[in-house]
Design a protein around this motif. Structure first.
Motif, mmCIF file in Angstrom:
data_model
loop_
_atom_site.group_PDB
_atom_site.id
_atom_site.type_symbol
_atom_site.label_atom_id
_atom_site.label_comp_id
_atom_site.label_asym_id
_atom_site.label_seq_id
_atom_site.Cartn_x
_atom_site.Cartn_y
_atom_site.Cartn_z
ATOM 1 N N ALA A 23 27.827 38.719 33.967
ATOM 2 C CA ALA A 23 29.167 37.973 34.275
ATOM 3 C C ALA A 23 30.450 38.889 33.782
ATOM 4 C CB ALA A 23 29.120 36.823 33.579
ATOM 5 N N VAL A 26 30.479 41.747 36.525
ATOM 6 C CA VAL A 26 31.225 41.234 37.809
ATOM 7 C C VAL A 26 32.780 40.924 37.842
ATOM 8 C CG1 VAL A 26 31.107 39.200 39.384
ATOM 9 C CG2 VAL A 26 28.911 40.388 38.546
ATOM 10 N N GLY A 27 33.064 40.225 36.757
ATOM 11 C CA GLY A 27 34.638 39.801 36.608
ATOM 12 C C GLY A 27 35.417 41.086 36.441
ATOM 13 N N ALA A 30 35.405 43.295 39.855
ATOM 14 C CA ALA A 30 36.005 42.697 41.043
ATOM 15 C C ALA A 30 37.519 42.866 40.872
ATOM 16 C CB ALA A 30 35.513 41.349 41.020
ATOM 17 N N CYS A 31 38.200 42.915 39.718
ATOM 18 C CA CYS A 31 39.583 42.765 39.599
ATOM 19 C C CYS A 31 40.430 43.762 40.786
ATOM 20 C CB CYS A 31 40.143 43.331 38.485
ATOM 21 S SG CYS A 31 40.001 42.112 37.144
ATOM 22 N N PRO A 32 41.322 43.033 41.409
ATOM 23 C CA PRO A 32 41.799 44.040 42.572
ATOM 24 C C PRO A 32 42.175 45.418 42.123
ATOM 25 C CG PRO A 32 42.622 41.735 42.531
ATOM 26 C CD PRO A 32 41.861 41.843 41.382
ATOM 27 N N SER A 102 25.052 44.863 43.881
ATOM 28 C CA SER A 102 26.353 44.204 44.186
ATOM 29 C C SER A 102 27.659 44.488 43.875
ATOM 30 C CB SER A 102 25.991 42.881 43.171
ATOM 31 O OG SER A 102 24.714 42.360 43.240
ATOM 32 N N THR A 103 28.276 45.377 44.753
ATOM 33 C CA THR A 103 29.474 46.188 44.636
ATOM 34 C C THR A 103 30.438 44.881 44.805
ATOM 35 O OG1 THR A 103 29.314 46.643 46.874
ATOM 36 C CG2 THR A 103 28.886 48.319 45.358
ATOM 37 N N GLN A 104 31.313 44.893 44.031
ATOM 38 C CA GLN A 104 32.321 43.850 44.235
ATOM 39 C C GLN A 104 33.693 44.255 44.429
ATOM 40 O OE1 GLN A 104 31.382 40.712 42.576
ATOM 41 N NE2 GLN A 104 29.365 41.373 42.496
ATOM 42 N N TRP A 106 36.456 42.558 46.958
ATOM 43 C CA TRP A 106 36.619 41.226 47.788
ATOM 44 C C TRP A 106 37.985 41.441 48.800
ATOM 45 C CZ3 TRP A 106 31.912 39.769 48.411
ATOM 46 C CH2 TRP A 106 30.836 39.769 47.270
ATOM 47 N N TYR A 107 38.018 42.505 49.400
ATOM 48 C CA TYR A 107 39.464 42.774 49.886
ATOM 49 C C TYR A 107 38.972 42.366 51.456
ATOM 50 C CZ TYR A 107 39.556 45.972 46.166
ATOM 51 O OH TYR A 107 39.629 46.590 44.915
ATOM 52 N N MET A 108 39.874 41.091 51.504
ATOM 53 C CA MET A 108 39.784 40.346 53.047
ATOM 54 C C MET A 108 41.180 39.842 53.393
ATOM 55 S SD MET A 108 36.434 37.930 52.486
ATOM 56 C CE MET A 108 36.448 37.871 50.419
ATOM 57 N N PHE A 109 41.596 40.416 54.384
ATOM 58 C CA PHE A 109 42.875 40.310 54.901
ATOM 59 C C PHE A 109 44.099 40.100 54.014
ATOM 60 C CE2 PHE A 109 39.734 38.318 57.880
ATOM 61 C CZ PHE A 109 39.901 38.896 58.893
ATOM 62 N N THR A 110 44.179 41.440 53.320
ATOM 63 C CA THR A 110 45.530 41.456 52.597
ATOM 64 C C THR A 110 46.680 40.914 53.094
ATOM 65 O OG1 THR A 110 44.242 43.167 51.451
ATOM 66 C CG2 THR A 110 46.839 42.773 50.794
ATOM 67 N N GLY A 111 46.777 41.380 54.338
ATOM 68 C CA GLY A 111 48.217 40.700 55.042
ATOM 69 C C GLY A 111 47.633 41.146 56.529
ATOM 70 N N TRP B 169 29.432 31.871 39.036
ATOM 71 C CA TRP B 169 30.532 32.404 38.601
ATOM 72 C C TRP B 169 30.856 33.413 39.759
ATOM 73 C CZ3 TRP B 169 34.108 33.594 35.476
ATOM 74 C CH2 TRP B 169 34.655 34.951 35.140
ATOM 75 N N SER B 185 50.725 40.567 49.812
ATOM 76 C CA SER B 185 51.535 40.475 50.965
ATOM 77 C C SER B 185 52.088 38.884 50.735
ATOM 78 C CB SER B 185 50.426 40.580 52.154
ATOM 79 O OG SER B 185 50.877 39.738 53.299
#
Lengths: 248, 329
Positions: A23, A26-27, A30-32, A102-104, A106-111, B169, B185
């Motif tokens: 855990a 993963v946490g 995954a931090c941007p 399990s690559t983390q 999670w970049y989805m539609f930043t803008g 989680w 953004s």
């Protein structure tokens, strides 16, 4: 007061320890992190410039004065430091998560892309020459349908590749995409002797402009073209067995 | 400190009904099955998943199963797709669920990593879910063998709930971090007026329909953008306020249906929804489903009492519920 929890078995403690470590990994991973924003040229794109200006103005309101360029430099430095720290500090976790798949990220539609590209595939039929501009016919497009009914442009992975080809600086991605589509189109449509792929960029419209029916002009951004003979030769070359000198 | 650790261990490994993990297994297997099916049916498979000699465009990279099946050619890729479909079906019906989760993980990775640059968040989430299913204890619920032996889909067995908690989680981490990176953004936030969705739906690569009246949809899209951002960042609340999970899950289902209806982002919505069973424990699912079934039965008996109120609904006798399905005390 809570009664003390009885001591769990060693097996349960080990399971819980591994779960906690997973855990945490993963946490943390995954931090941007600005993996893709590492060069100054990324900051020159219109949508990024818009954001930089907006944030510079917001900082000015609270008394922090700086130019857009200075703000970009600060951001670049911050991004680089954070990425260095992340890559060094989280290296074992990144390796572990890569190993288990399990690559983390999670970049989805930043803008939104303020200048999206429309992709079209055009073909030349019969004995027209490639210079004959009026002879090119629409085969298929991301927003328009042409004579090529069985095209793969709306499939998810094709959309992703088209997006990458429109966004990236590399011409190689565009050339490869067009070559693949040309092979497919020429196999489906026997009378097509040349295929060209084009990206047209346009500015997105605001809701008010949309309601007023405004359509922004499209400008040609990128193009690639292949004739049937070129593709036949390229495929034959690719299928040739490697020469003895090329074998390591 | 020791007491806290013991409490954490008890909480992490507390046995619970296996219904949640079984539902999670079935839905995740269905998503893996879908990946195999689109590998067989999509025309772009040849372009992206095979080498240049066989008509690919140079995006394909060798993966474990494809190499074992003969290399980056259409036949091997098709065989890998069939293998993925087969493993997913076996996992779905619950035969050796841990082992099959691990095998399906390798087959799915072998397909989605064939063109690593084109793998989406949905593919990544599916792999995470399969790994967690491979390390989680499973029961007999929703397995074909149990159904054939006992005539029931639901078993009263209990399993340690750590796999489900890790899945929970993972979902929280995914939503919160994607929400945090959206903060870069202003378009998602009230600062930028929430124009993100209006812009994204004008992108030919992501919009499912190209002729939507986006100008007239403006208020809905602005609210949708801001709600998406708030909801994603606020998803962390389910960790601290369990009573908010139902509302959060309902919004999440609506959110993913909206994404699926308006945008083409591959299996993302499907895999995300497949993760939702882990938001509640097996016991909570059983209690909730029992309450729902009781409520429906009661409603049916009211209809039978007042047929004039619902003349178009035929009166149906309430379905008897079995005590064996009740949540264990």
């Amino acid at each position: 007061m809570d009664s003390p929890a009885p001591a769990p078995s060693w097996r349960r403690q080990l399971v819980a320890l591994l779960c906690v470590l997973h855990a945490i990994a993963v946490g943390m991973v995954a931090c941007p992190a600005p993996i893709r924003g590492q060069s100054k040229s990324d900051y020159n794109k219109p949508q990024v410039q818009g954001e930089l200006k907006a944030w510079t103005n917001r900082f000015a309101v609270v008394g922090v004065q700086m130019t857009t360029d200075e703000f970009a430099d600060h951001l670049l430095l911050l991004a680089k430091s954070w990425l260095d720290l992340r890559n060094a500090g989280f290296a074992p976790m990144i390796t572990y998560l890569k190993r288990i798949g399990s690559t983390q990220g999670w970049y989805m539609f930043t803008g939104p892309d303020t200048e999206p590209s429309t992709f079209v595939v055009e073909g030349l039929r019969g004995k027209h020459t490639v210079a004959d501009e009026s002879a090119w016919e629409l085969l298929a497009g991301s927003t328009d349908e042409g004579i090529w009914r069985n095209h793969p442009l709306h499939e998810h992975r094709a959309r992703r590749h088209i997006f990458m080809a429109s966004w990236g600086e590399s011409k190689k991605v565009m050339q490869a995409l067009c070559a693949g589509l040309a092979d497919m189109a020429m196999a489906d449509l026997a009378d097509v002797n040349a295929v060209r792929c084009r990206f047209h960029k346009h500015r997105i419209v605001t809701p008010a402009e949309h309601r007023a029916g405004l359509v922004t002009p499209r400008t040609l951004a990128r193009t690639a073209m292949f004739t049937r003979s070129e593709r036949t030769r390229a495929l034959a070359d690719a299928r040739k067995p490697p020469t003895p000198a090329a074998v390591p | 400190m020791k007491q806290r650790w013991h409490r954490l261990v008890h909480w992490m490994t507390r046995p619970e009904s296996d219904v949640a993990i079984a539902a999670w297994r079935v839905l995740v297997a269905a998503c893996a099955l879908y990946i195999g099916v689109i590998g067989l049916t999509d025309r772009s498979t040849t372009m992206f998943w095979v080498d240049e000699v066989h008509g690919g465009i140079g995006t394909a990279r060798m993966t474990f199963w494809v190499e074992l099946l003969g290399g980056l050619n259409p036949e091997s890729v098709r065989a890998a797709c069939w293998l993925d479909i087969g493993c997913s079906i076996v996992l779905m019906v619950g035969v050796f669920p841990r082992l099959m989760s691990a095998v399906t993980l390798t087959t799915t990775l072998s397909l989605t990593r064939l063109a690593p640059g084109l793998a989406s968040a949905g593919d990544a989430l599916l792999v995470c879910a399969l790994f967690l299913l491979a390390v989680s204890p499973h029961g007999k619920s929703l397995t074909l063998v149990h159904r054939l032996r006992s005539g029931r889909w639901i078993d009263d067995g209990r399993v340690e709930g750590y796999g489900r908690r890790l899945g929970h989680w993972q979902l929280v981490v995914m939503y919160v971090t994607t929400g945090l990176q959206k903060t870069v953004s202003s378009a998602w936030t009230p600062l930028g007026g929430g124009i993100a969705l209006h812009g994204i739906l004008q992108s030919p690569q992501w919009a499912r329909f190209h002729d939507l009246p986006l100008g007239w949809m403006e208020p809905m899209l602005r609210i949708g953008s801001m709600m998406t951002w708030c909801w994603e960042i606020g998803f962390v609340v389910v960790l601290f306020k369990p009573q908010w999970r139902v509302l959060t899950a309902i919004i999440g289902v609506g959110f993913h249906i909206g994404i699926y209806a308006l945008m083409e982002v591959g299996v993302f919505s499907m895999v995300s929804l497949a993760m939702y069973p882990v938001l509640f424990s097996g016991d909570e699912w059983r209690t909730g489903l029992r309450a729902l079934s009781d409520a429906m039965a009661r409603r049916r008996s009211w209809r039978s009492l007042w047929p004039s109120v619902w003349p178009w609904v035929p009166a149906v006798a309430p379905t008897p519920t079995t005590d064996s399905d009740a949540a264990p005390s």
